[in-house]
Write an enzyme that holds these catalytic residues in place. Structure first.
Site, PDB file in Angstrom:
ATOM      1  N   HIS A  72       9.163  14.682  -6.983  1.00 11.30           N
ATOM      2  CA  HIS A  72       9.783  15.833  -8.102  1.00 11.30           C
ATOM      3  C   HIS A  72      11.295  14.870  -8.106  1.00 11.30           C
ATOM      4  O   HIS A  72      11.745  14.641  -7.362  1.00 11.30           O
ATOM      5  CB  HIS A  72       9.978  16.993  -7.383  1.00 11.30           C
ATOM      6  CG  HIS A  72       9.876  18.005  -8.694  1.00 11.30           C
ATOM      7  ND1 HIS A  72      11.469  18.380  -8.939  1.00 11.30           N
ATOM      8  CD2 HIS A  72       9.244  18.678  -9.048  1.00 11.30           C
ATOM      9  CE1 HIS A  72      10.924  19.102 -10.067  1.00 11.30           C
ATOM     10  NE2 HIS A  72       9.712  19.625 -10.306  1.00 11.30           N
ATOM     11  N   ASP A  98       1.775  20.616  -8.596  1.00  9.76           N
ATOM     12  CA  ASP A  98       0.545  20.284  -8.923  1.00  9.76           C
ATOM     13  C   ASP A  98      -0.410  19.791  -7.824  1.00  9.76           C
ATOM     14  O   ASP A  98      -1.768  19.687  -8.130  1.00  9.76           O
ATOM     15  CB  ASP A  98       0.826  19.159  -9.870  1.00  9.76           C
ATOM     16  CG  ASP A  98       1.487  19.365 -11.206  1.00  9.76           C
ATOM     17  OD1 ASP A  98       2.297  18.854 -11.776  1.00  9.76           O
ATOM     18  OD2 ASP A  98       0.935  20.607 -11.648  1.00  9.76           O
TER      19      ASP A  98
HETATM   20  C1  SDX Z   1       5.777  18.593 -12.570  1.00 11.31           C
HETATM   21  O1  SDX Z   1      10.603  18.553 -13.880  1.00 11.31           O
HETATM   22  C2  SDX Z   1       9.827  19.372 -13.455  1.00 11.31           C
HETATM   23  O2  SDX Z   1      10.468  20.338 -12.998  1.00 11.31           O
HETATM   24  C3  SDX Z   1       8.394  19.355 -13.638  1.00 11.31           C
HETATM   25  C4  SDX Z   1       7.632  20.334 -12.986  1.00 11.31           C
HETATM   26  C5  SDX Z   1       7.600  21.625 -13.794  1.00 11.31           C
HETATM   27  O3  SDX Z   1       7.314  22.727 -13.007  1.00 11.31           O
HETATM   28  O4  SDX Z   1       7.924  21.733 -14.903  1.00 11.31           O
HETATM   29  O5  SDX Z   1       7.900  20.438 -11.526  1.00 11.31           O
HETATM   30  C6  SDX Z   1       6.302  19.842 -13.192  1.00 11.31           C
HETATM   31  O6  SDX Z   1       5.670  17.893 -13.564  1.00 11.31           O
HETATM   32  C7  SDX Z   1       5.499  18.172 -11.300  1.00 11.31           C
HETATM   33  C8  SDX Z   1       5.569  16.674 -11.294  1.00 11.31           C
HETATM   34  C9  SDX Z   1       4.187  16.334 -11.303  1.00 11.31           C
HETATM   35  N1  SDX Z   1       3.964  14.841 -11.339  1.00 11.31           N
HETATM   36  C10 SDX Z   1       3.306  14.064 -10.434  1.00 11.31           C
HETATM   37  O7  SDX Z   1       2.836  14.664  -9.206  1.00 11.31           O
HETATM   38  C11 SDX Z   1       3.000  12.658 -10.748  1.00 11.31           C
HETATM   39  C12 SDX Z   1       3.299  11.773  -9.365  1.00 11.31           C
HETATM   40  N2  SDX Z   1       4.842  12.095  -9.204  1.00 11.31           N
HETATM   41  C13 SDX Z   1       5.740  10.933  -9.983  1.00 11.31           C
HETATM   42  O8  SDX Z   1       5.309  10.124 -10.980  1.00 11.31           O
HETATM   43  C14 SDX Z   1       7.249  11.133  -9.823  1.00 11.31           C
HETATM   44  O9  SDX Z   1       7.428  11.621  -8.467  1.00 11.31           O
HETATM   45  C15 SDX Z   1       7.773  12.163 -10.726  1.00 11.31           C
HETATM   46  C16 SDX Z   1       7.538  11.845 -12.058  1.00 11.31           C
HETATM   47  C17 SDX Z   1       7.436  13.490 -10.486  1.00 11.31           C
HETATM   48  C18 SDX Z   1       9.406  12.071 -10.669  1.00 11.31           C
HETATM   49  O10 SDX Z   1       9.780  11.082 -11.083  1.00 11.31           O
HETATM   50  P1  SDX Z   1      11.189  10.283 -10.848  1.00 11.31           P
HETATM   51  O11 SDX Z   1      12.189  11.414 -10.385  1.00 11.31           O
HETATM   52  O12 SDX Z   1      11.510   9.636 -12.261  1.00 11.31           O
HETATM   53  O13 SDX Z   1      11.289   9.311  -9.789  1.00 11.31           O
HETATM   54  P2  SDX Z   1      10.804   7.795  -9.797  1.00 11.31           P
HETATM   55  O14 SDX Z   1       9.444   7.739 -10.610  1.00 11.31           O
HETATM   56  O15 SDX Z   1      11.681   7.024 -10.091  1.00 11.31           O
HETATM   57  O16 SDX Z   1      10.406   7.483  -7.982  1.00 11.31           O
HETATM   58  C19 SDX Z   1      11.243   7.191  -7.174  1.00 11.31           C
HETATM   59  C20 SDX Z   1      10.767   6.405  -6.142  1.00 11.31           C
HETATM   60  C21 SDX Z   1      10.312   5.061  -6.890  1.00 11.31           C
HETATM   61  O17 SDX Z   1      10.045   4.185  -5.961  1.00 11.31           O
HETATM   62  P3  SDX Z   1      11.295   2.952  -5.791  1.00 11.31           P
HETATM   63  O18 SDX Z   1      11.241   2.420  -7.241  1.00 11.31           O
HETATM   64  O19 SDX Z   1      12.687   3.792  -5.753  1.00 11.31           O
HETATM   65  O20 SDX Z   1      11.006   2.137  -4.662  1.00 11.31           O
HETATM   66  O21 SDX Z   1       9.763   7.161  -5.577  1.00 11.31           O
HETATM   67  C22 SDX Z   1       8.387   6.372  -5.901  1.00 11.31           C
HETATM   68  C23 SDX Z   1       8.718   5.610  -7.002  1.00 11.31           C
HETATM   69  O22 SDX Z   1       7.864   4.458  -7.294  1.00 11.31           O
HETATM   70  N3  SDX Z   1       7.364   7.295  -6.289  1.00 11.31           N
HETATM   71  C24 SDX Z   1       6.419   7.490  -5.872  1.00 11.31           C
HETATM   72  C25 SDX Z   1       5.620   8.869  -6.374  1.00 11.31           C
HETATM   73  N4  SDX Z   1       6.998   9.500  -6.992  1.00 11.31           N
HETATM   74  C26 SDX Z   1       7.828   8.554  -6.771  1.00 11.31           C
HETATM   75  N5  SDX Z   1       5.549   6.709  -5.058  1.00 11.31           N
HETATM   76  C27 SDX Z   1       4.099   7.033  -4.855  1.00 11.31           C
HETATM   77  N6  SDX Z   1       3.804   8.324  -5.565  1.00 11.31           N
HETATM   78  C28 SDX Z   1       4.423   9.024  -6.051  1.00 11.31           C
HETATM   79  N7  SDX Z   1       3.732  10.277  -6.573  1.00 11.31           N
END
Ligand code: SDX
Length: 392
Positions: A271, A328
């Protein structure tokens, strides 16, 4: 700082507005709507009370709640011609695409809800969309299920009426189940607002051009559809099903999620704001056990989900990146136990988030926020003379 443009991809460190609606503390996993904790609201309030609280700022008294519900009921008819638009979609159309289209189409049938400036005109547009959106959502499901596009029974509560619209048989039967109604009500409350997330920011920026409430909500639905946002609840179940089909080997999927060359992410994890547990996930996980137990449903993917969560909480890669289950991760397991098809999961998120989008749009308009128009740092070609086609 005036005149200097700093780039902040994804607005990770940018505040877009001042707001009095929702408070989040990502470090401590705190979520409050207008100062009330999500834990108390999920336990003690119903969805319509929470919608009123988010939009108007106070919990309604009995008269206010009754008038709000009555005004919504008065506006829950959808023009019969909208059914022609629904008929035009193939059964395979994703409900989120249908809903963003129908919400935008509603403008044509409610022209007075477009350019609203007075609080009274805003109120009228608000009760219209709160009345009609559950109908459109149920019709999106009924279209896919080959069921007639009909209404529920508005002598029932807002959520129970929606469930009846979703599930009533062609002959009109619907057996109400308090466990299902209560679980749905709680899930909608937990999804109702979340400060400046992607879809809410979309609603605000579209609304900032004074495009109107329905157009702004339609844009928010499209933003929520993405698998990185609300679409994750559908992607989680598809991922868990895939792991189950693959023999339940969670370690293999944990390795894929950590492999940078593999686009696979553990859906439902991580998140932007919560760098600790997502308080909603905690409530939903507990509710999942209770609802499945009450309904006598044994869903093997719940055990797979719990196994994944346990592994991730002990895995250095996930711990270092503060990746925890988000809203989710467990919600789809409950939706499924309520008989909701997986393609409709994100539509359930939209139905829950609707009052939050409305509240944020209304606050933005009442505060007379300027039109959203960020700048950029140009990295393209410097000036160059035109080249005739024979020289290209
Ligand atoms: C919602 O914003 C909100 O409040 C949203 C929400 C709401 O109520 O409106 O809470 C609802 O959208 C919840 C999130 C649902 N999405 C998912 O579950 C999809 C999987 N999650 C990711 O795609 C990610 O964690 C996000 C999109 C939720 C957050 O993305 P960020 O903050 O841009 O983080 P990032 O993509 O830059 O990741 C940081 C690091 C990265 O690794 P490094 O490049 O630092 O080595 O964490 C890793 C990412 O690769 N990472 C994950 C991961 N999420 C982040 N690695 C594996 N699996 C994951 N799910």
């Amino acid at each position: 700082t005036k005149g200097v443009t700093t780039i902040d991809p994804g607005y990770k460190n940018t505040g877009s507005c001042e707001s009095a609606i929702t408070f989040l503390n990502g470090e401590e996993g705190i979520l409050r709507y207008r100062g009330y904790s999500i834990e108390e609201l999920a336990e003690k309030a119903d969805f319509l009370e929470v919608a009123y609280l988010l939009i108007f700022g106070e919990l309604p008294n009995t008269d206010q709640l009754e008038k709000f519900h009555a005004d919504i009921k008065k506006n829950s008819h959808v023009d019969e011609d909208v059914k022609k638009i629904v008929d035009g979609f193939p059964k395979s159309a994703h409900p989120m695409g249908v809903l963003s289209s129908l919400t935008s189409a509603l403008i044509a049938f409610n022209p007075s809800s477009v350019n609203v400036d007075s609080e009274e005109e805003m109120y009228n547009a608000i009760v219209r969309i709160l009345g009609k959106f559950p109908v459109l959502t149920a019709w999106a499901h009924r279209k896919r299920a080959g069921l007639p596009l009909e209404y529920g029974d508005d002598s029932l509560g807002y959520v129970e009426n929606f469930l009846k619209m979703m599930f009533k048989s062609p002959s009109g039967e619907y057996v109400s189940n308090p466990v299902i109604t209560e679980a749905m009500d709680k899930l909608l409350i937990l999804h109702a607002d979340h400060e400046q997330n992607c879809s809410t920011s979309t609603v605000r920026i579209v609304g900032s051009s004074h495009a109107g409430l329905f157009a702004s909500i339609s844009a928010g639905i499209s933003a929520l559809w993405g698998p990185l946002h609300g679409g994750a609840n559908q992607a989680v179940i598809e991922m868990l099903e895939g792991i189950k089909e693959d023999g339940g080997d969670t370690k293999k999927y944990m390795a894929k999620a950590k492999d940078k060359s593999d686009p696979f992410r553990l859906m439902g994890f991580g998140h932007r704001v919560y760098k600790n547990f997502d308080p909603r996930a905690r409530i939903i996980k507990k509710a999942a056990d209770e609802v499945l137990n009450d309904l006598g449903v044994d869903d093997p993917v719940l055990d797979i989900a719990k196994g994944l969560e346990k592994e991730a909480l002990e895995d250095q890669y996930f711990v270092d990146r503060k990746l925890y289950p988000n809203v989710d991760f467990y919600s789809g397991i409950i939706y499924r136990s309520l008989g909701i098809p997986v393609e409709m999961f994100t539509a359930m998120f939209a139905l829950g988030r609707l009052p939050g989008w409305i509240a944020q749009w209304r606050e933005m308009r009442l505060r007379k926020e300027p039109i959203g128009r960020p700048r950029q740092i140009y990295i393209g070609e410097t000036h160059r003379p035109f080249k005739d086609i024979e020289y290209r």
